[in-house]
Scaffold this motif. Sequence first.
Motif, PDB file in Angstrom:
ATOM      1  N   UNK A   1       4.211  24.532 -19.388  1.00  0.00           N
ATOM      2  CA  UNK A   1       5.037  25.426 -20.195  1.00  0.00           C
ATOM      3  C   UNK A   1       4.313  25.740 -21.492  1.00  0.00           C
ATOM      4  N   UNK A   2       4.086  27.020 -21.716  1.00  0.00           N
ATOM      5  CA  UNK A   2       3.368  27.424 -22.929  1.00  0.00           C
ATOM      6  C   UNK A   2       4.369  27.967 -23.935  1.00  0.00           C
ATOM      7  N   UNK A   3       4.378  27.387 -25.108  1.00  0.00           N
ATOM      8  CA  UNK A   3       5.286  27.853 -26.159  1.00  0.00           C
ATOM      9  C   UNK A   3       4.480  28.675 -27.154  1.00  0.00           C
ATOM     10  N   UNK A   4       4.923  29.886 -27.357  1.00  0.00           N
ATOM     11  CA  UNK A   4       4.186  30.785 -28.226  1.00  0.00           C
ATOM     12  C   UNK A   4       5.167  31.441 -29.199  1.00  0.00           C
TER      13      UNK A   4
ATOM     14  N   UNK B   1       2.814  28.082 -10.888  1.00  0.00           N
ATOM     15  CA  UNK B   1       3.151  29.150 -11.827  1.00  0.00           C
ATOM     16  C   UNK B   1       3.480  28.478 -13.169  1.00  0.00           C
ATOM     17  N   UNK B   2       3.193  29.180 -14.244  1.00  0.00           N
ATOM     18  CA  UNK B   2       3.468  28.584 -15.552  1.00  0.00           C
ATOM     19  C   UNK B   2       4.613  29.317 -16.236  1.00  0.00           C
ATOM     20  N   UNK B   3       5.299  28.589 -17.090  1.00  0.00           N
ATOM     21  CA  UNK B   3       6.397  29.192 -17.841  1.00  0.00           C
ATOM     22  C   UNK B   3       5.872  29.509 -19.234  1.00  0.00           C
ATOM     23  N   UNK B   4       6.153  30.709 -19.701  1.00  0.00           N
ATOM     24  CA  UNK B   4       5.754  31.057 -21.067  1.00  0.00           C
ATOM     25  C   UNK B   4       7.029  31.345 -21.855  1.00  0.00           C
ATOM     26  N   UNK B   5       7.171  30.691 -22.964  1.00  0.00           N
ATOM     27  CA  UNK B   5       8.377  30.917 -23.758  1.00  0.00           C
ATOM     28  C   UNK B   5       8.002  31.408 -25.145  1.00  0.00           C
ATOM     29  N   UNK B   6       8.613  32.483 -25.554  1.00  0.00           N
ATOM     30  CA  UNK B   6       8.415  33.011 -26.902  1.00  0.00           C
ATOM     31  C   UNK B   6       9.541  32.504 -27.771  1.00  0.00           C
TER      32      UNK B   6
END
Length: 301
Positions: free
Chosen positions: A115-118, A166-171
């Motif tokens: 999970x990528x937090x951006x 699959x990766x999760x990207x959260x803004x």
Amino acid sequence: MAISQAEAQPSGFLDEEIAEFRSNRDLIKEHLDTTQRLLTESFSKALSPEFSAKLQESLKVNQLYRGNQTGSSDSSKPCIIIVGQTKSGKSSFINELLGGTFVAQSQSPCTARVTRLTYSDRIYVLVRSKTGEQIGDVQYLEKPTIEEDLVKLKDEDRENDELISSTVEAGIKCEFLRHGIDIIDSPGLNENSSLDSLTLGAIDSFLPIIIYVIDSNSGITVAVQKDLTTIKKTVLGAEVFYLVTKMDVSKDTEQEANRPAQEIEEEKAERVFSKLQRLGYISPNETRDNATSSFASRVGK
Ligand SMILES: Nc1nc2c(ncn2[C@@H]2O[C@H](COP(=O)(O)OP(=O)(O)OP(=O)(O)O)[C@@H](O)[C@H]2O)c(=O)[nH]1
Ligand SMILES: [Mg+2]
């Protein structure tokens, strides 16, 4: 006439290239300055000043890397990836660092997708395929908590390569992320081989700063040693930072009931530190005092 046109074209082209180079160079400088400021301010609140200084140094090196394969909107962004055994406290640390409940943390094995937090002014979450393409629609959210189902997956799906790769990207609208460092939460290592290869793949492709989280009650187990060896092999020359968690809870409560908490914490930190040193993960010249740059222990959740 024809000759001078032909000559003019490359020169115009070169001017544009130079202008672009200058603007990129200025952007990189600005990015680096804000990143360093952020690390000094935010990390030193959560961790020691030496630890954050070492992270800053490492960040400078990692910023030079390109070639992120996640397909994230800005692949050149620096990032910090949090890895460790299942339930060691990776997600809890991220939530504490960012000051909210952004990623799910629980007693049972929890994070199943990288999970990528951006940073984003508008809170969103989306899923990306292994190769970085967006899958499905972007979901805009009211609250910045990532739905558990997105990252947790059902037990039977936790070994399904396609689903977990699959990766999760959260803004997220969060001060720490505003300055350009993304945070990557990863599934626990050693839960199963699919999750392992996913996390190790993420380490390789994100080219990050790595923080390895160690549960102080389990200490440096064989599994932890295996992780550290694999991480070192996967990212050659990687600088790994060690973070020890769960200093406030003990396995053996009866024996420790009458001892001051500080003494127990000190002993736990020393045990982990000296074992890392004995095994060669921390240089023999370092002591707990002068190695605080790459070793930190944390009390409480
Ligand atoms: N007392 C105490 N509990 C902690 C600490 N860190 C984490 N926990 C608890 O340990 C459990 C696991 O924490 P998580 O943050 O979900 O661990 P994780 O490493 O992200 O787990 P996975 O995603 O499943 O690999 C949760 O119940 C947390 O509340 C700590 O420092 N002290
Ligand atoms: Mg987790």
